[in-house]
Scaffold this motif. Structure first.
Motif, PDB file in Angstrom:
ATOM      1  N   UNK A  86       0.824  -1.214   0.000  1.00 39.76           N
ATOM      2  CA  UNK A  86       0.000   0.000   0.000  1.00 39.76           C
ATOM      3  C   UNK A  86       0.856   1.260   0.000  1.00 39.76           C
ATOM      4  N   UNK A  87       2.157   1.111   0.240  1.00 34.46           N
ATOM      5  CA  UNK A  87       3.055   2.259   0.221  1.00 34.46           C
ATOM      6  C   UNK A  87       3.563   2.572  -1.182  1.00 34.46           C
ATOM      7  N   UNK A  88       3.214   1.724  -2.158  1.00 37.06           N
ATOM      8  CA  UNK A  88       3.596   1.948  -3.548  1.00 37.06           C
ATOM      9  C   UNK A  88       2.418   2.597  -4.286  1.00 37.06           C
ATOM     10  N   UNK A 178       9.043   6.124  -4.976  1.00 38.32           N
ATOM     11  CA  UNK A 178       8.548   5.034  -4.141  1.00 38.32           C
ATOM     12  C   UNK A 178       9.458   4.858  -2.920  1.00 38.32           C
ATOM     13  N   UNK A 179      10.767   4.972  -3.109  1.00 35.31           N
ATOM     14  CA  UNK A 179      11.701   4.916  -1.976  1.00 35.31           C
ATOM     15  C   UNK A 179      11.351   5.989  -0.954  1.00 35.31           C
ATOM     16  N   UNK A 184       8.976   7.632   4.249  1.00 39.21           N
ATOM     17  CA  UNK A 184       7.993   8.435   4.982  1.00 39.21           C
ATOM     18  C   UNK A 184       7.165   7.545   5.893  1.00 39.21           C
ATOM     19  N   UNK A 185       6.747   6.395   5.381  1.00 39.12           N
ATOM     20  CA  UNK A 185       5.950   5.466   6.189  1.00 39.12           C
ATOM     21  C   UNK A 185       6.765   4.887   7.345  1.00 39.12           C
ATOM     22  N   UNK A 192       4.070  -0.536  11.294  1.00 33.12           N
ATOM     23  CA  UNK A 192       5.341  -1.016  10.745  1.00 33.12           C
ATOM     24  C   UNK A 192       6.387   0.089  10.644  1.00 33.12           C
ATOM     25  N   UNK A 193       6.159   1.185  11.344  1.00 34.34           N
ATOM     26  CA  UNK A 193       7.180   2.235  11.400  1.00 34.34           C
ATOM     27  C   UNK A 193       8.435   1.678  12.075  1.00 34.34           C
TER      28      UNK A 193
END
Length: 212
Positions: A86-88, A178-179, A184-185, A192-193
């Motif tokens: 979901x971070x992509x 994306x990196x 950031x996440x 999952x930080x």
């Protein structure tokens, strides 16, 4: 460990940094009785020109591992964590796991009693120096006598690996945007930080971007 050219870690300085920052090792032997695994701290051996580590095991682990009779695999693992798809912004996408690990293998050298005691002292000093009031193994006469007495319950070892496999999977195969989203996440407040994994990713990608 399966290697991938995109994630291979070959620079000695970086491998040594990973070992220094993540000194809790997993020792694995394929002994005559089967696989054996133990866990001990390791430090780099600064008396050798080649990359070497020193450590110790508590008796009778030296017998369980049959130390000195065959190869020993020492695994050092650095920051790692789940990377959600979901971070992509890609579609379709699958999640992954970022990590850094170093595998060192070879036949270890078993240390004599005097050198074992010196290694124990170096281990203590290495970790105590981070404290405001470090307590050295030979800080007092009582401590020194106690250390000399209990050291006989340990066996020191030096491993100068004949094989090194190191992997640093930090999304190097992803585009910059994306990196940046992943970092950031990792620095946020999600389940999952991970500040440690974020720091490792920043080190990797700062170097990559500076080299362009």
């Amino acid at each position: 460990m399966r290697q991938n050219p995109s994630f291979a870690l070959g620079e000695r300085a970086e491998i040594e940094r990973i070992i220094r920052e993540n000194p809790w090792g997993t020792f694995v032997s394929n002994a005559s009785t089967g696989l054996v695994a133990s866990h001990y701290p390791v430090i780099l051996d600064d008396t050798r020109e080649e990359l070497s580590i020193v450590s110790h095991v508590g008796r009778p682990d030296e017998q369980l591992h049959e130390l000195g009779e065959h190869e020993l695999l020492v695994i050092l693992q650095g920051p790692h964590g789940y990377i959600s798809s979901s971070w992509y912004d890609a579609d379709p996408a699958v999640p992954t796991w970022n990590f850094v690990a170093v595998h060192l293998s070879g036949v270890p050298e078993i240390l004599g009693a005097d050198e074992n005691l010196q290694v124990l002292e170096k281990l203590v000093d290495h970790f105590e120096r981070e404290l405001p009031n470090p307590r050295q193994m030979r800080g007092t006469l009582e401590d020194e006598r106690y250390a000399e007495r209990i050291s006989s319950g340990t066996v020191g070892l030096r491993l100068t690996p004949t094989k090194i496999v190191a992997k640093q999977k930090m999304s190097q195969n992803r585009p910059d945007h994306i990196v940046d989203s992943i970092m950031t996440e990792l620095g946020g407040d999600s389940p999952y930080a991970s500040p440690a994994l974020l720091r490792e990713m920043q080190l990797v990608h700062d170097r990559r971007r500076a080299a362009r």
